[in-house]
Design a protein around this motif. Structure first.
Motif, PDB file in Angstrom:
ATOM      1  N   VAL A  34       0.843  -1.202   0.000  1.00 55.66           N
ATOM      2  CA  VAL A  34       0.000   0.000   0.000  1.00 55.66           C
ATOM      3  C   VAL A  34       0.874   1.246   0.000  1.00 55.66           C
ATOM      4  O   VAL A  34       1.762   1.394   0.846  1.00 55.66           O
ATOM      5  CB  VAL A  34      -0.927   0.011   1.225  1.00 55.66           C
ATOM      6  CG1 VAL A  34      -1.780   1.270   1.232  1.00 55.66           C
ATOM      7  CG2 VAL A  34      -1.808  -1.235   1.238  1.00 55.66           C
ATOM      8  N   LEU A  35       0.620   2.140  -0.933  1.00 53.16           N
ATOM      9  CA  LEU A  35       1.368   3.389  -0.994  1.00 53.16           C
ATOM     10  C   LEU A  35       0.836   4.367   0.044  1.00 53.16           C
ATOM     11  O   LEU A  35      -0.374   4.461   0.271  1.00 53.16           O
ATOM     12  CB  LEU A  35       1.258   4.010  -2.384  1.00 53.16           C
ATOM     13  CG  LEU A  35       1.847   3.202  -3.545  1.00 53.16           C
ATOM     14  CD1 LEU A  35       1.603   3.919  -4.868  1.00 53.16           C
ATOM     15  CD2 LEU A  35       3.333   2.967  -3.338  1.00 53.16           C
ATOM     16  N   ARG A  36       1.752   5.085   0.665  1.00 55.41           N
ATOM     17  CA  ARG A  36       1.363   6.084   1.636  1.00 55.41           C
ATOM     18  C   ARG A  36       0.727   7.278   0.943  1.00 55.41           C
ATOM     19  O   ARG A  36       1.130   7.659  -0.165  1.00 55.41           O
ATOM     20  CB  ARG A  36       2.595   6.548   2.415  1.00 55.41           C
ATOM     21  CG  ARG A  36       2.302   7.518   3.542  1.00 55.41           C
ATOM     22  CD  ARG A  36       3.576   8.072   4.130  1.00 55.41           C
ATOM     23  NE  ARG A  36       3.324   8.939   5.284  1.00 55.41           N
ATOM     24  CZ  ARG A  36       4.184   9.829   5.753  1.00 55.41           C
ATOM     25  NH1 ARG A  36       5.372   9.966   5.177  1.00 55.41           N
ATOM     26  NH2 ARG A  36       3.865  10.569   6.796  1.00 55.41           N
ATOM     27  N   ASN A  37      -0.287   7.873   1.583  1.00 52.81           N
ATOM     28  CA  ASN A  37      -0.871   9.109   1.092  1.00 52.81           C
ATOM     29  C   ASN A  37       0.241  10.156   1.022  1.00 52.81           C
ATOM     30  O   ASN A  37       0.788  10.560   2.058  1.00 52.81           O
ATOM     31  CB  ASN A  37      -1.978   9.563   2.043  1.00 52.81           C
ATOM     32  CG  ASN A  37      -2.595  10.908   1.658  1.00 52.81           C
ATOM     33  OD1 ASN A  37      -2.170  11.562   0.711  1.00 52.81           O
ATOM     34  ND2 ASN A  37      -3.601  11.323   2.405  1.00 52.81           N
ATOM     35  N   PRO A  38       0.611  10.623  -0.175  1.00 53.83           N
ATOM     36  CA  PRO A  38       1.750  11.553  -0.285  1.00 53.83           C
ATOM     37  C   PRO A  38       1.510  12.873   0.441  1.00 53.83           C
ATOM     38  O   PRO A  38       2.458  13.573   0.788  1.00 53.83           O
ATOM     39  CB  PRO A  38       1.885  11.766  -1.799  1.00 53.83           C
ATOM     40  CG  PRO A  38       0.530  11.446  -2.354  1.00 53.83           C
ATOM     41  CD  PRO A  38      -0.008  10.357  -1.488  1.00 53.83           C
ATOM     42  N   ASN A  39       0.238  13.216   0.695  1.00 52.93           N
ATOM     43  CA  ASN A  39      -0.048  14.474   1.384  1.00 52.93           C
ATOM     44  C   ASN A  39       0.383  14.439   2.842  1.00 52.93           C
ATOM     45  O   ASN A  39       0.655  15.481   3.438  1.00 52.93           O
ATOM     46  CB  ASN A  39      -1.542  14.792   1.284  1.00 52.93           C
ATOM     47  CG  ASN A  39      -1.994  14.974  -0.147  1.00 52.93           C
ATOM     48  OD1 ASN A  39      -1.385  15.727  -0.902  1.00 52.93           O
ATOM     49  ND2 ASN A  39      -3.050  14.281  -0.527  1.00 52.93           N
ATOM     50  N   VAL A 170      -4.212  20.192   3.868  1.00 53.92           N
ATOM     51  CA  VAL A 170      -3.000  19.502   3.401  1.00 53.92           C
ATOM     52  C   VAL A 170      -3.291  18.011   3.209  1.00 53.92           C
ATOM     53  O   VAL A 170      -2.958  17.423   2.177  1.00 53.92           O
ATOM     54  CB  VAL A 170      -1.843  19.698   4.400  1.00 53.92           C
ATOM     55  CG1 VAL A 170      -0.644  18.842   4.012  1.00 53.92           C
ATOM     56  CG2 VAL A 170      -1.441  21.170   4.461  1.00 53.92           C
ATOM     57  N   ILE A 171      -3.915  17.396   4.198  1.00 52.89           N
ATOM     58  CA  ILE A 171      -4.212  15.965   4.129  1.00 52.89           C
ATOM     59  C   ILE A 171      -5.126  15.653   2.948  1.00 52.89           C
ATOM     60  O   ILE A 171      -4.973  14.621   2.280  1.00 52.89           O
ATOM     61  CB  ILE A 171      -4.848  15.494   5.453  1.00 52.89           C
ATOM     62  CG1 ILE A 171      -3.819  15.581   6.594  1.00 52.89           C
ATOM     63  CG2 ILE A 171      -5.374  14.065   5.332  1.00 52.89           C
ATOM     64  CD1 ILE A 171      -4.399  15.363   7.975  1.00 52.89           C
ATOM     65  N   MET A 172      -6.070  16.553   2.665  1.00 53.98           N
ATOM     66  CA  MET A 172      -6.999  16.344   1.550  1.00 53.98           C
ATOM     67  C   MET A 172      -6.355  16.547   0.188  1.00 53.98           C
ATOM     68  O   MET A 172      -6.919  16.182  -0.832  1.00 53.98           O
ATOM     69  CB  MET A 172      -8.192  17.295   1.692  1.00 53.98           C
ATOM     70  CG  MET A 172      -9.259  16.819   2.665  1.00 53.98           C
ATOM     71  SD  MET A 172      -9.987  15.237   2.188  1.00 53.98           S
ATOM     72  CE  MET A 172     -10.633  15.636   0.565  1.00 53.98           C
ATOM     73  N   GLY A 173      -5.173  17.164   0.159  1.00 51.78           N
ATOM     74  CA  GLY A 173      -4.514  17.405  -1.121  1.00 51.78           C
ATOM     75  C   GLY A 173      -4.885  18.724  -1.753  1.00 51.78           C
ATOM     76  O   GLY A 173      -4.733  18.915  -2.967  1.00 51.78           O
ATOM     77  N   GLN A 174      -5.372  19.668  -0.944  1.00 55.74           N
ATOM     78  CA  GLN A 174      -5.766  20.976  -1.458  1.00 55.74           C
ATOM     79  C   GLN A 174      -4.587  21.938  -1.580  1.00 55.74           C
ATOM     80  O   GLN A 174      -4.764  23.055  -2.072  1.00 55.74           O
ATOM     81  CB  GLN A 174      -6.826  21.588  -0.533  1.00 55.74           C
ATOM     82  CG  GLN A 174      -8.119  20.791  -0.456  1.00 55.74           C
ATOM     83  CD  GLN A 174      -9.033  21.263   0.660  1.00 55.74           C
ATOM     84  OE1 GLN A 174      -8.628  22.051   1.514  1.00 55.74           O
ATOM     85  NE2 GLN A 174     -10.261  20.769   0.673  1.00 55.74           N
TER      86      GLN A 174
END
Length: 452
Positions: A34-39, A170-174
């Motif tokens: 599983v790839l980590r969320n890059p955010n 940031v976590i959402m990728g905005q």
């Protein structure tokens, strides 16, 4: 169930004492695919208040005999009023019998609370109970709203401001990555930082603010303590209407706003609204979130609400409330029925309203003591009139984390470094009025000795 019995039950279920970590496995750790969320990599350090807690724990280990006084994290300290806890206990007892449960079911309780919020918190503002969404607190609603808006929106925040708006974005990728250079103060690419400083009266020059989809605005502001005037909020609503933006208005500290304005020509300047919906046109551009945490002592009980007016529409004409209802019903099982009974007790009777007003008055008096202490020392101090927070510059030119560390080391008093609230907070510390009067007075005595 007694605390020690709860611990034993949990230990039995886990197979280990609660204070003992599982043994580490020897050899190289295995990995999933599983790839980590890059955010997540974009987030800077740990969450501000978690970092404060870790530093307090380290300080207490270093000085085990020290009497540490917290004027930092904004958790209320005084007991929930007895009229409220009695209502919660009565409700819990009723739920323990089939007959009582049918009469006090969660749906009935939520409907009553929504109506009480609409009637008591938003009188004459046209807010319907169907537009009120009960939640487990404003911070949780921020995350759910960010989820609803998705990654493709642009956001603006006050600078300085509560870090949850930024971190959730940031976590959402905005956002893009945070700037690495020291001069930028860690600003994230893609966020519009609306400077709120002493030089501009803690209200942004909107003529210099770029258009964004979402504008997060907190009044009274955390951390500066500034409460926006009616005229300033008119500017904000007009700005959002011109740009087709949505305001997320955080009114968690609204109960600390002192009455002001007389309806005359200067009312826009002196009156400080407790709700964005006191401003004409706000229903078409604003969501309001709030909480019982700061005025009723529900910090650990967890109860809040969001107002999403029916007139608030997306570009395609879809009601925003429709989507928020879908997010809430998907991701949230609802606030505790017992907590909702307590919330209703805060609002539904004059006795309940007077009880929570008394709690707020105590914290406001604490804030006045803090302001007077720093003023007597000749320090630059803001806030404290309409907020439980005091925003103070103790040592001009010094970094706020360094000031925080020296105060803790020499006085055993916890504050919060201003830079934790954004680049505009550098050089300041936030001092909270949330503590008992005697401990706050002792903290002021220590700070006076240190700063004199």
């Amino acid at each position: 169930m007694p605390t020690n019995m709860i611990s034993k039950v949990l230990e039995k279920q886990a197979g280990l004492p609660l204070d003992v970590a599982p043994p580490a496995k020897k050899g190289p750790a295995s990995r999933t695919s599983v790839l980590r969320n890059p955010n997540m990599e974009k987030l800077q350090n740990s969450y501000l208040f978690a970092e404060i807690s870790m530093r307090r724990e380290a300080h207490q280990k270093k000085y085990p005999e020290a009497k540490v006084i917290s004027l930092g994290i904004g958790d209320t300290t005084q007991p929930i009023p007895s009229i409220v806890t009695s209502a919660m206990a009565e409700y819990a007892h009723a739920l323990s019998t089939p007959e009582g449960y049918q009469g006090y079911g969660p749906e009935q309780g939520q409907q009553s609370l929504r109506k009480a919020i609409a009637d008591v918190v938003y009188p004459n503002m046209g807010i319907r109970d169907t537009e009120v969404f009960i939640s487990d607190g404003a911070q949780c609603d921020i995350a759910r709203l960010q989820m609803m808006f998705g990654r493709d929106v642009t956001i603006a925040v006050q600078d300085p401001t509560f870090p949850g708006y930024v971190d959730n974005g940031v976590i959402m990728g905005q956002t893009g990555a945070a700037a690495a250079d020291e001069e930028s103060g860690g600003r994230y690419a893609g966020i519009e930082y609306m400077r709120c400083a002493p030089e501009n009266g803690f209200f942004p020059d909107l003529s210099r603010v770029r258009r964004t989809d979402i504008i997060f605005f907190c009044s009274p502001n955390n951390p500066t303590g500034h409460a926006a005037s009616r005229g300033q909020l008119r500017q904000l609503v007009d700005f959002a209407r011109r740009n087709g933006s949505i305001i997320v208005f955080d009114s968690a500290y609204a109960s600390y706003v002192s009455p002001g304005g007389d309806g005359g020509e200067d009312d826009d300047k002196h009156s400080k609204p407790r709700s964005i919906y006191e401003v004409p046109g706000a229903r078409e551009v604003a969501i309001e979130i709030s909480s019982f945490s700061k005025f009723a002592g529900f910090t650990g009980v967890r109860l809040g609400w969001a107002v999403v007016p029916d007139e608030l529409l997306y570009a395609d004409g879809t009601r925003v409330a429709r989507d928020f209802d879908r997010v809430v019903t998907t991701c949230f099982n609802g606030a505790s029925s017992v907590a909702q009974a307590g919330g209703l007790a805060c609002l539904a009777t004059a006795e309940g309203r007077d009880a929570v007003a008394h709690v707020v008055a105590g914290y406001k008096e604490n804030a006045r003591v803090l302001v007077a202490t720093f003023q007597a020392l000749g320090k630059e101090v803001h806030g404290g009139d309409d907020s439980p927070y005091v925003w103070v510059r103790l040592f001009p030119g010094r970094r706020s984390w360094d000031v925080f560390a020296e105060i803790l080391e020499k006085t055993h008093v916890i504050t919060v470094p201003g830079s934790g609230f954004g680049p505009g907070g550098e050089g300041f510390v936030r001092v909270s009025a949330f503590n008992s009067k005697d401990r706050l007075v002792e903290a002021c005595a220590r700070l006076t000795t240190f700063l004199a």
